[in-house]
Design a protein around this motif. Structure first.
Motif, mmCIF file in Angstrom:
data_model
loop_
_atom_site.group_PDB
_atom_site.id
_atom_site.type_symbol
_atom_site.label_atom_id
_atom_site.label_comp_id
_atom_site.label_asym_id
_atom_site.label_seq_id
_atom_site.Cartn_x
_atom_site.Cartn_y
_atom_site.Cartn_z
ATOM 1 N N ASP A 1 0.807 -1.224 0.000
ATOM 2 C CA ASP A 1 0.000 0.000 0.000
ATOM 3 C C ASP A 1 0.841 1.276 0.000
ATOM 4 O O ASP A 1 0.323 2.368 0.218
ATOM 5 C CB ASP A 1 -0.957 0.011 1.195
ATOM 6 C CG ASP A 1 -0.243 -0.198 2.521
ATOM 7 O OD1 ASP A 1 0.989 -0.385 2.518
ATOM 8 O OD2 ASP A 1 -0.931 -0.173 3.568
ATOM 9 N N SER A 9 -7.059 -10.175 -0.395
ATOM 10 C CA SER A 9 -7.745 -9.508 -1.506
ATOM 11 C C SER A 9 -7.901 -8.007 -1.276
ATOM 12 O O SER A 9 -8.142 -7.257 -2.230
ATOM 13 C CB SER A 9 -9.118 -10.147 -1.744
ATOM 14 O OG SER A 9 -9.925 -10.076 -0.580
ATOM 15 N N ASP A 10 -7.733 -7.550 -0.044
ATOM 16 C CA ASP A 10 -7.793 -6.110 0.238
ATOM 17 C C ASP A 10 -6.736 -5.346 -0.544
ATOM 18 O O ASP A 10 -6.889 -4.147 -0.808
ATOM 19 C CB ASP A 10 -7.579 -5.853 1.729
ATOM 20 C CG ASP A 10 -8.691 -6.404 2.592
ATOM 21 O OD1 ASP A 10 -9.758 -6.719 2.038
ATOM 22 O OD2 ASP A 10 -8.492 -6.530 3.816
ATOM 23 N N THR A 36 -5.188 -2.039 -4.831
ATOM 24 C CA THR A 36 -4.045 -1.180 -4.505
ATOM 25 C C THR A 36 -2.832 -1.548 -5.343
ATOM 26 O O THR A 36 -2.144 -0.679 -5.896
ATOM 27 C CB THR A 36 -3.705 -1.315 -3.015
ATOM 28 O OG1 THR A 36 -4.850 -0.956 -2.238
ATOM 29 C CG2 THR A 36 -2.543 -0.415 -2.643
ATOM 30 N N GLY A 68 -12.514 -10.927 -1.773
ATOM 31 C CA GLY A 68 -13.432 -10.180 -0.924
ATOM 32 C C GLY A 68 -14.054 -11.038 0.163
ATOM 33 O O GLY A 68 -13.829 -12.244 0.251
ATOM 34 N N ARG A 69 -14.850 -10.383 1.003
ATOM 35 C CA ARG A 69 -15.532 -11.060 2.111
ATOM 36 C C ARG A 69 -16.980 -11.343 1.815
ATOM 37 O O ARG A 69 -17.615 -12.174 2.469
ATOM 38 C CB ARG A 69 -15.452 -10.193 3.377
ATOM 39 C CG ARG A 69 -14.069 -10.084 3.988
ATOM 40 C CD ARG A 69 -14.089 -9.182 5.206
ATOM 41 N NE ARG A 69 -15.176 -9.513 6.129
ATOM 42 C CZ ARG A 69 -15.103 -10.490 7.026
ATOM 43 N NH1 ARG A 69 -14.012 -11.231 7.100
ATOM 44 N NH2 ARG A 69 -16.109 -10.717 7.841
ATOM 45 N N SER A 101 -17.995 -6.491 -1.476
ATOM 46 C CA SER A 101 -16.545 -6.284 -1.543
ATOM 47 C C SER A 101 -15.951 -6.960 -2.771
ATOM 48 O O SER A 101 -15.006 -6.446 -3.376
ATOM 49 C CB SER A 101 -15.879 -6.792 -0.261
ATOM 50 O OG SER A 101 -16.117 -8.178 -0.074
ATOM 51 N N ILE A 112 -13.709 -5.013 -5.587
ATOM 52 C CA ILE A 112 -12.359 -5.442 -5.979
ATOM 53 C C ILE A 112 -12.285 -5.662 -7.484
ATOM 54 O O ILE A 112 -11.349 -5.215 -8.158
ATOM 55 C CB ILE A 112 -11.966 -6.722 -5.216
ATOM 56 C CG1 ILE A 112 -11.750 -6.401 -3.734
ATOM 57 C CG2 ILE A 112 -10.700 -7.343 -5.814
ATOM 58 C CD1 ILE A 112 -11.660 -7.628 -2.852
ATOM 59 N N TYR A 126 -4.880 -13.807 8.868
ATOM 60 C CA TYR A 126 -5.704 -14.024 7.673
ATOM 61 C C TYR A 126 -6.915 -14.881 8.007
ATOM 62 O O TYR A 126 -8.055 -14.533 7.689
ATOM 63 C CB TYR A 126 -4.886 -14.696 6.577
ATOM 64 C CG TYR A 126 -5.751 -15.371 5.527
ATOM 65 C CD1 TYR A 126 -6.375 -14.616 4.530
ATOM 66 C CD2 TYR A 126 -5.969 -16.740 5.553
ATOM 67 C CE1 TYR A 126 -7.187 -15.217 3.587
ATOM 68 C CE2 TYR A 126 -6.780 -17.355 4.619
ATOM 69 C CZ TYR A 126 -7.384 -16.588 3.629
ATOM 70 O OH TYR A 126 -8.202 -17.202 2.705
ATOM 71 N N GLU A 157 -9.943 -13.573 9.947
ATOM 72 C CA GLU A 157 -10.785 -12.625 9.228
ATOM 73 C C GLU A 157 -11.759 -13.329 8.282
ATOM 74 O O GLU A 157 -12.848 -12.836 8.029
ATOM 75 C CB GLU A 157 -9.917 -11.654 8.426
ATOM 76 C CG GLU A 157 -10.705 -10.574 7.711
ATOM 77 C CD GLU A 157 -9.816 -9.591 6.967
ATOM 78 O OE1 GLU A 157 -10.374 -8.761 6.222
ATOM 79 O OE2 GLU A 157 -8.585 -9.662 7.139
ATOM 80 N N TYR A 158 -11.359 -14.512 7.777
ATOM 81 C CA TYR A 158 -12.173 -15.176 6.758
ATOM 82 C C TYR A 158 -12.883 -16.425 7.275
ATOM 83 O O TYR A 158 -14.079 -16.602 7.036
ATOM 84 C CB TYR A 158 -11.300 -15.535 5.540
ATOM 85 C CG TYR A 158 -10.935 -14.328 4.726
ATOM 86 C CD1 TYR A 158 -11.736 -13.895 3.685
ATOM 87 C CD2 TYR A 158 -9.785 -13.586 5.018
ATOM 88 C CE1 TYR A 158 -11.410 -12.775 2.939
ATOM 89 C CE2 TYR A 158 -9.447 -12.466 4.281
ATOM 90 C CZ TYR A 158 -10.268 -12.059 3.241
ATOM 91 O OH TYR A 158 -9.945 -10.939 2.512
#
Length: 333
Positions: A93, A121-122, A126, A150-151, A155, A159, A225, A228-229
Motif C-alpha cells: 500500500d 484480496s484487500d 491497490t 473479498g468477504r 466487496s 475489488i 488471515y 478474518e475469513y
C-alpha cells in the motif's frame, strides 16, 4: 513464438506466504525442470520483509525440500532454477516502494508479465493501481487473483471493479488452486467419458452426495488471515462450491473455459435459497481444539487468536432444484 521458447516474468506478490511456498514455487520448479518455463524467464518474489537475495535463495531451497515430494528435489536442477530467482521488497500500500520492481521489470520491457497476487484480496486494487502508476502494465501483462476475492458480494464487486480499471477481462485470471488437484481434474472425465456412470448420474439412482475436504494442514501461522475469513469463506464458497459444480453440472458443449463456466453457473443458479430456519437446521460451524493430526500434536485454534469466534470447521446441506438433482441432498464439509 513457440510456447517453450517464450520468455516471461512471473511476479509473485506475497511470494513468501504459505501458498507461494507450498504450491507456486514447487509448480514453477517442475515447469522449469520439464522445459515448459524457459530458463531465461524470471521468477520475481515480492515480499514485505527485508531480505537479501542470498537469504531468499536459501529460503526457497529450504521450502522446496519441504514441500516437493520425497526424492524430487535435485541439487543440480536447483542450480538451474535459482538463476531465475529475484526478490524485491515492497509495502503493497506504499506506492513509492514499487520503484525497485519498476527498475527490474523495465530491464526487459517487452516480456510477457504474469502478476500473481497471492495476498489478501484487500490489496488487489491497490497493487493494480501502483502497477499502472509505474507504467508496469502492458497488453502482454496478466494478473492472477487468488481466492477468496473479498468477504462478501459487495466487496467482491468492488475489488473486481478496481482491477478492471487497469486490466481487460481477458487479462484477468481468477484462480482457485484446488482445481489443479489430479482428482478434481478427473471428475469431468469420470462423469462424461464413462458409459457406466453417465446414465446413472441423477436423482433416480443417487440417494445423496457427500463432498468432504479433509485437510491435515492447520492454520500454521496464518492466524491474522484466517481469523478474518474462516472456513466458510476460505473453503466452502470457493473450493467446495467448485467441486459441487463439477459433480452436478451438465456436459459442456466444449472444454473451453467459457463453456465449462456457463454450465457451472447453471448449477449455482439452481441452488435453493436458504431461509433463516434453513441456516439453523442445515449448517454447522465449529472450531477445532487441541488434538493430534498424523501423529503430531496440534494446538487449539484460540491459542493463536484468543476469544475468537471464527469457525475452523464448516458443513452444510444444499439442494439443487433442477430435473437431474431434484430431491437429492448435497452435504459439503
Amino acid at each position: 513464438m513457440a510456447e517453450l521458447q517464450s520468455v516471461c516474468d512471473v511476479v509473485i506478490f506475497g511470494g513468501h506466504g504459505d501458498l507461494a511456498f507450498r504450491k507456486l514455487m514447487p509448480a514453477l520448479y517442475h515447469l522449469t525442470d520439464t522445459g515448459y518455463l524457459n530458463s531465461k524467464s524470471r521468477i520475481i518474489t515480492v515480499t514485505r520483509v527485508e531480505m537479501t537475495f542470498e537469504d531468499h535463495r536459501k529460503l526457497v531451497k529450504e521450502k522446496l525440500k519441504e514441500f516437493l515430494k520425497e526424492n524430487v528435489f535435485d541439487e543440480a536442477k536447483f542450480k538451474v532454477f535459482e538463476k531465475q530467482l529475484e526478490v524485491v521488497v515492497i509495502e503493497f500500500d506504499d506506492n513509492s516502494s514499487y520503484e525497485g520492481l519498476s527498475k527490474l521489470l523495465k530491464q526487459e520491457p517487452d516480456r510477457e508479465r504474469i502478476n500473481y497476487l497471492s495476498t489478501a484480496s484487500d490489496f488487489f486494487s491497490t497493487i493494480c493501481t501502483s502497477l499502472n502508476e509505474w507504467n508496469l502494465i502492458s497488453p502482454k501483462s496478466r494478473v492472477v487473483l487468488e481466492k477468496p476475492i473479498g468477504r462478501d458480494l459487495e466487496s467482491a464487486r468492488l475489488i473486481n471493479k478496481g482491477v478492471l480499471q487497469y486490466f481487460d477481462e481477458s487479462q484477468i485470471y481468477r484462480i482457485d488452486h484446488y482445481l489443479g488437484k489430479d482428482t478434481v481434474q478427473n471428475i469431468m472425465a469420470l462423469r462424461f467419458s464413462n458409459r457406466f456412470f453417465m446414465p446413472l448420474w441423477d436423482a433416480n439412482n443417487i440417494d445423496h452426495v457427500q463432498i468432504t475436504v479433509a485437510e491435515n494442514v492447520g492454520v500454521e501461522g496464518r492466524w491474522g488471515y484466517y481469523d478474518e475469513y474462516g472456513a466458510m469463506r476460505d473453503m466452502i464458497q470457493n473450493h467446495l462450491m467448485q467441486l459441487l459444480c463439477l459433480v452436478a453440472m451438465e456436459a459442456p458443449c466444449s472444454l473451453d473455459a467459457d463453456s465449462v463456466r456457463d454450465e457451472k453457473v447453471k448449477v449455482l443458479r439452481s441452488l435453493r435459497k436458504m431461509t433463516p430456519r434453513d441456516i439453523v437446521e442445515k449448517t454447522v460451524r465449529a472450531q477445532y481444539t487441541k488434538g493430534v493430526s498424523d501423529g503430531e500434536t496440534v494446538p487449539n485454534y484460540t491459542d493463536g487468536v484468543p476469544n475468537s469466534t471464527t469457525e475452523t470447521f464448516a458443513a452444510l446441506r444444499v439442494d439443487i432444484d433442477n430435473w437431474r438433482w431434484n430431491g437429492v441432498p448435497f452435504y459439503l464439509r
